[in-house]
Design a protein around this motif. Sequence first.
Motif, mmCIF file in Angstrom:
data_model
loop_
_atom_site.group_PDB
_atom_site.id
_atom_site.type_symbol
_atom_site.label_atom_id
_atom_site.label_comp_id
_atom_site.label_asym_id
_atom_site.label_seq_id
_atom_site.Cartn_x
_atom_site.Cartn_y
_atom_site.Cartn_z
ATOM 1 N N GLU A 126 14.740 -22.949 -23.727
ATOM 2 C CA GLU A 126 13.555 -23.017 -24.491
ATOM 3 C C GLU A 126 12.725 -24.121 -23.857
ATOM 4 N N SER A 127 13.340 -25.386 -23.510
ATOM 5 C CA SER A 127 12.452 -26.537 -23.234
ATOM 6 C C SER A 127 12.046 -26.183 -21.818
ATOM 7 N N ILE A 128 12.982 -25.489 -21.024
ATOM 8 C CA ILE A 128 12.524 -25.372 -19.675
ATOM 9 C C ILE A 128 11.205 -24.337 -19.705
ATOM 10 N N GLN A 129 11.672 -22.900 -20.517
ATOM 11 C CA GLN A 129 10.353 -22.086 -20.588
ATOM 12 C C GLN A 129 9.236 -22.534 -21.048
ATOM 13 N N GLU A 130 9.222 -23.534 -21.845
ATOM 14 C CA GLU A 130 8.111 -24.198 -22.696
ATOM 15 C C GLU A 130 7.313 -25.128 -21.366
ATOM 16 N N PHE A 131 7.925 -25.657 -20.886
ATOM 17 C CA PHE A 131 7.606 -26.474 -19.340
ATOM 18 C C PHE A 131 6.794 -25.528 -18.496
ATOM 19 N N VAL A 132 7.522 -24.532 -18.124
ATOM 20 C CA VAL A 132 7.040 -23.461 -17.270
ATOM 21 C C VAL A 132 5.603 -22.860 -17.573
ATOM 22 N N GLN A 133 5.806 -22.302 -18.888
ATOM 23 C CA GLN A 133 4.628 -21.946 -19.568
ATOM 24 C C GLN A 133 3.258 -22.916 -19.377
ATOM 25 N N GLY A 134 3.526 -24.234 -19.436
ATOM 26 C CA GLY A 134 2.471 -25.278 -19.241
ATOM 27 C C GLY A 134 1.992 -25.334 -17.909
ATOM 28 N N LEU A 135 2.753 -24.810 -16.841
ATOM 29 C CA LEU A 135 2.276 -24.952 -15.677
ATOM 30 C C LEU A 135 1.182 -24.043 -15.089
ATOM 31 N N GLU A 136 0.216 -24.745 -14.209
ATOM 32 C CA GLU A 136 -0.741 -23.810 -13.749
ATOM 33 C C GLU A 136 -0.304 -23.199 -12.485
ATOM 34 N N LEU A 137 0.405 -21.897 -12.835
ATOM 35 C CA LEU A 137 0.760 -20.997 -11.680
ATOM 36 C C LEU A 137 0.211 -19.854 -11.931
ATOM 37 N N LEU A 138 0.373 -18.984 -10.861
ATOM 38 C CA LEU A 138 -0.250 -17.560 -10.952
ATOM 39 C C LEU A 138 0.977 -16.691 -11.704
ATOM 40 N N ASP A 139 0.521 -15.586 -12.188
ATOM 41 C CA ASP A 139 1.471 -14.970 -13.089
ATOM 42 C C ASP A 139 2.848 -14.497 -12.701
ATOM 43 N N GLU A 140 2.814 -14.331 -11.097
ATOM 44 C CA GLU A 140 4.175 -13.679 -10.571
ATOM 45 C C GLU A 140 5.151 -14.822 -10.679
ATOM 46 N N PRO A 141 4.721 -16.024 -9.949
ATOM 47 C CA PRO A 141 5.776 -17.051 -9.907
ATOM 48 C C PRO A 141 6.075 -17.682 -11.099
ATOM 49 N N LYS A 142 5.375 -17.656 -12.011
ATOM 50 C CA LYS A 142 5.556 -18.100 -13.330
ATOM 51 C C LYS A 142 6.669 -16.972 -14.208
ATOM 52 N N SER A 143 6.389 -15.639 -13.959
ATOM 53 C CA SER A 143 7.253 -14.843 -14.574
ATOM 54 C C SER A 143 8.451 -14.967 -13.767
ATOM 55 N N ILE A 144 8.736 -15.239 -12.581
ATOM 56 C CA ILE A 144 10.094 -15.262 -11.867
ATOM 57 C C ILE A 144 10.763 -16.209 -12.409
ATOM 58 N N LEU A 145 10.085 -17.580 -12.596
ATOM 59 C CA LEU A 145 10.870 -18.744 -13.108
ATOM 60 C C LEU A 145 11.314 -18.618 -14.783
ATOM 61 N N LEU A 146 10.361 -17.810 -15.505
ATOM 62 C CA LEU A 146 10.771 -17.588 -16.888
ATOM 63 C C LEU A 146 11.832 -16.718 -17.023
ATOM 64 N N ASN A 147 12.198 -15.666 -16.026
ATOM 65 C CA ASN A 147 13.139 -14.784 -16.273
ATOM 66 C C ASN A 147 14.449 -15.127 -15.211
ATOM 67 N N LEU A 148 14.402 -16.348 -14.643
ATOM 68 C CA LEU A 148 15.583 -16.597 -13.824
ATOM 69 C C LEU A 148 16.939 -16.995 -14.761
ATOM 70 N N SER A 149 17.835 -16.510 -14.451
ATOM 71 C CA SER A 149 19.306 -16.734 -15.312
ATOM 72 C C SER A 149 20.237 -17.159 -14.281
ATOM 73 N N PRO A 150 21.665 -17.578 -14.572
ATOM 74 C CA PRO A 150 22.507 -17.732 -13.538
ATOM 75 C C PRO A 150 23.040 -16.303 -13.223
ATOM 76 N N LEU A 151 22.721 -15.305 -13.741
ATOM 77 C CA LEU A 151 23.017 -13.900 -13.190
ATOM 78 C C LEU A 151 22.080 -13.500 -12.327
ATOM 79 N N SER A 152 20.657 -13.707 -12.548
ATOM 80 C CA SER A 152 19.594 -13.161 -11.647
ATOM 81 C C SER A 152 19.184 -14.074 -10.400
ATOM 82 N N TYR A 153 19.962 -15.172 -10.448
ATOM 83 C CA TYR A 153 19.449 -16.301 -9.319
ATOM 84 C C TYR A 153 20.900 -16.820 -8.592
ATOM 85 N N ILE A 154 21.114 -16.237 -7.420
ATOM 86 C CA ILE A 154 22.276 -16.693 -6.696
ATOM 87 C C ILE A 154 21.759 -17.475 -5.674
ATOM 88 N N GLY A 155 20.508 -17.675 -5.202
ATOM 89 C CA GLY A 155 20.222 -18.062 -4.092
ATOM 90 C C GLY A 155 20.740 -17.717 -2.873
#
Length: 82
Positions: free
Chosen positions: A33-62
Motif C-alpha cells: 500500500e505504501s509503495i502504491q501510494e508513492f507511485v500514485q503521487g509520481l508525475e508519470l504517464l499512465d502506462e509506466p504508472k500502471s505497470i509499476l502499480l501492477n507489479l508483483s513477484p509473479l509478474s516481474y522476474i526481470g
Amino acid sequence: MVALVPDVMRRYDIPEPYEKLKEMTRGRDVTQESIQEFVQGLELLDEPKSILLNLSPLSYIGAAEELAKVHSWHLFETLLLR
C-alpha cells in the motif's frame, strides 16, 4: 521490486529518484500500500504508472529467466567439454 521504481523515475526524468524513495521508506514499514501510494503521487504517464502499480513477484522476474537459460547452457558446455 521496489528497486525498479527509481529506475522508472530516472527514465522519465524525475529528479532525485533514490532520494525520494529513501525519504518515503526510511524508518517506516514498506508495504504494498505504501509503495502504491508513492507511485500514485509520481508525475508519470499512465502506462509506466500502471505497470509499476501492477507489479508483483509473479509478474516481474526481470531478466532471471534469460539469465538462467544462458547460465545453464554455459554450465552444460563446461561439463561437457571436461
